[in-house]
Scaffold this active site. Structure first.
Site, PDB file in Angstrom:
ATOM      1  N   CYS A   1     -10.993   2.898  -0.904  1.00  0.00           N
ATOM      2  CA  CYS A   1      -9.647   3.312  -0.373  1.00  0.00           C
ATOM      3  C   CYS A   1      -9.522   2.601   0.924  1.00  0.00           C
ATOM      4  CB  CYS A   1     -10.050   4.960  -0.071  1.00  0.00           C
ATOM      5  SG  CYS A   1      -8.462   5.653   0.606  1.00  0.00           S
TER       6      CYS A   1
ATOM      7  N   TYR B   1      -0.576   8.388  -2.550  1.00  0.00           N
ATOM      8  CA  TYR B   1      -0.661   7.983  -4.024  1.00  0.00           C
ATOM      9  C   TYR B   1      -1.669   8.865  -4.582  1.00  0.00           C
ATOM     10  CZ  TYR B   1       2.840   4.375  -3.851  1.00  0.00           C
ATOM     11  OH  TYR B   1       4.222   3.366  -3.724  1.00  0.00           O
ATOM     12  N   GLY B   2      -2.810   8.987  -3.715  1.00  0.00           N
ATOM     13  CA  GLY B   2      -4.242   9.316  -4.218  1.00  0.00           C
ATOM     14  C   GLY B   2      -4.258  10.631  -4.796  1.00  0.00           C
TER      15      GLY B   2
ATOM     16  N   CYS C   1      -3.628  -1.319  -2.283  1.00  0.00           N
ATOM     17  CA  CYS C   1      -4.028   0.169  -2.458  1.00  0.00           C
ATOM     18  C   CYS C   1      -4.877   0.522  -3.392  1.00  0.00           C
ATOM     19  CB  CYS C   1      -2.688   1.045  -2.725  1.00  0.00           C
ATOM     20  SG  CYS C   1      -2.715   2.723  -3.104  1.00  0.00           S
ATOM     21  N   ASN C   2      -6.118   1.391  -3.313  1.00  0.00           N
ATOM     22  CA  ASN C   2      -6.798   1.079  -4.403  1.00  0.00           C
ATOM     23  C   ASN C   2      -6.509   1.982  -5.498  1.00  0.00           C
ATOM     24  OD1 ASN C   2     -10.261   0.423  -3.461  1.00  0.00           O
ATOM     25  ND2 ASN C   2      -8.578   0.723  -1.923  1.00  0.00           N
TER      26      ASN C   2
ATOM     27  N   GLU D   1      -5.260   9.187   8.979  1.00  0.00           N
ATOM     28  CA  GLU D   1      -3.642   9.266   9.494  1.00  0.00           C
ATOM     29  C   GLU D   1      -3.546   9.812  10.762  1.00  0.00           C
ATOM     30  OE1 GLU D   1      -0.814   8.255   7.522  1.00  0.00           O
ATOM     31  OE2 GLU D   1      -2.075   7.356   6.006  1.00  0.00           O
TER      32      GLU D   1
ATOM     33  N   HIS E   1      -8.303   3.591   3.562  1.00  0.00           N
ATOM     34  CA  HIS E   1      -8.485   3.849   4.968  1.00  0.00           C
ATOM     35  C   HIS E   1      -9.911   4.022   5.265  1.00  0.00           C
ATOM     36  CE1 HIS E   1      -4.460   5.304   3.873  1.00  0.00           C
ATOM     37  NE2 HIS E   1      -4.327   6.214   5.116  1.00  0.00           N
TER      38      HIS E   1
ATOM     39  N   ASP F   1       1.009  -1.057   0.145  1.00  0.00           N
ATOM     40  CA  ASP F   1      -0.104   0.088  -0.012  1.00  0.00           C
ATOM     41  C   ASP F   1       0.902   1.175  -0.082  1.00  0.00           C
ATOM     42  OD1 ASP F   1      -2.375   1.595   0.338  1.00  0.00           O
ATOM     43  OD2 ASP F   1      -1.899   1.942   2.106  1.00  0.00           O
ATOM     44  N   SER F   2       0.240   2.194  -0.429  1.00  0.00           N
ATOM     45  CA  SER F   2       0.986   3.677  -0.125  1.00  0.00           C
ATOM     46  C   SER F   2       1.633   4.017   1.230  1.00  0.00           C
ATOM     47  CB  SER F   2       0.420   4.694  -0.881  1.00  0.00           C
ATOM     48  OG  SER F   2      -1.029   4.796  -0.029  1.00  0.00           O
TER      49      SER F   2
END
Ligand code: DGL
Length: 289
Positions: A207, A61-62, A92-93, A175, A209, A29-30
């Protein structure tokens, strides 16, 4: 007789190497978000080893272009391949939306993205109905701009009406550990407001998160909207791969979990603790890509 015995032994050897594979599965994932997926996978496959890589130096990354996300994803994959993984899960989406084709072309092992399983789970929700339900998709700006979710949903059922919405404030909230807070409820409600009039049947949390905000999102959208958390669907998908192109771990194997990050391990550990119960990330290695 001796010849027969030798042939028998070599057959057995061939069988063993193709039936089971002790090597770990790579997952990336990022940053920390993909731990929500790792948690579902470790629960579903207690004997499989996993190496998780969080590209914490370059998250998010998004907000980045397809070219950059593709390049980052291939670099991460190379790092995991060097450690001998037998398959790669793109938790990671954003990387799944923008980098999956490049990863599949690049990697000599099977690569599983998170978008197809999530779409399948959403479509299954309206199975048996005469007209398919309306599906909402929320994700990062880059995931939504890629059109990957509407594309895969249309591949499964072209009649499904899809509404997509970028929710750029959700990742920083999670986060920072802002989950159960009045400001979070306000931001979630304000961000999702364009979806209220859409009469959605399902909402894909596109996503890594967003599952952390699941209860706030559920309360905001109301009981009529089923939330699709792709980590469970991803576990189902990995199960299909493990019964097919990826050989499963030998029965009774003691699981090995490794954590790699590209920046500051302490912060990763702290956030990992908030994200998931039961997966210990005490030992985290820093790597350069
Ligand atoms: N992991 C990303 C995703 O699932 C979210 C965080 C980021 O923007 O990198 O899209």
């Amino acid at each position: 007789m001796a010849g027969n015995g030798f042939r028998h032994l070599s057959q057995w050897r061939v069988q063993v190497t193709t039936m089971f594979d002790a090597r770990p599965i790579g997952i990336f994932d990022s940053g920390v978000g993909g731990l929500t997926v790792l948690e579902a996978l470790t629960r579903a496959f207690p004997e499989e080893g996993f190496i998780y890589l969080g590209d914490t130096a370059r998250v998010p990354y998004g907000t980045k272009s397809a070219r950059t996300v593709e390049r980052y994803s291939v670099q991460v994959a190379d790092c995991l391949l060097r450690r001998g993984v037998k398959g790669l899960v793109v938790a990671c989406n954003t990387a799944s939306a923008l980098g999956l084709a490049a990863l599949r072309a690049h990697c000599p092992v099977p690569v599983i993205g998170v978008i197809e399983p999530g779409c399948r789970a959403a479509v299954t929700l309206s199975a048996g109905r005469e007209t398919p339900g309306r599906v909402g998709v929320i994700g990062t700006r880059s995931t939504v701009a890629s059109g990957a979710y509407p594309y895969h949903l249309a591949m499964l059922d072209p009649r499904i009406p899809v509404v997509s919405l970028a929710c750029p404030l959700f990742v920083p909230l999670v986060e920072e550990g802002w989950v159960d807070h009045p400001a979070v409820r306000m931001i979630v409600a304000e961000t999702l407001a364009p979806l209220f009039a859409q009469r959605l049947d399902a909402l894909i949390l596109g996503c890594t998160h967003y599952p952390v905000l699941k209860s706030v999102i559920a309360a905001t959208m109301g009981p009529g909207v089923a939330l699709v958390d792709s980590s469970a669907a991803m576990a189902e998908d990995l199960g299909r791969y493990l019964g097919g192109v990826i050989a499963p771990a030998p029965p009774g194997q003691t699981r090995r979990l490794e954590f790699l990050v590209t920046d500051v391990a302490d912060r990763f550990k702290e956030t990992a603790r908030r994200f998931i119960a039961g997966v210990e990330a005490e030992w985290v290695e820093m790597v350069d890509l």
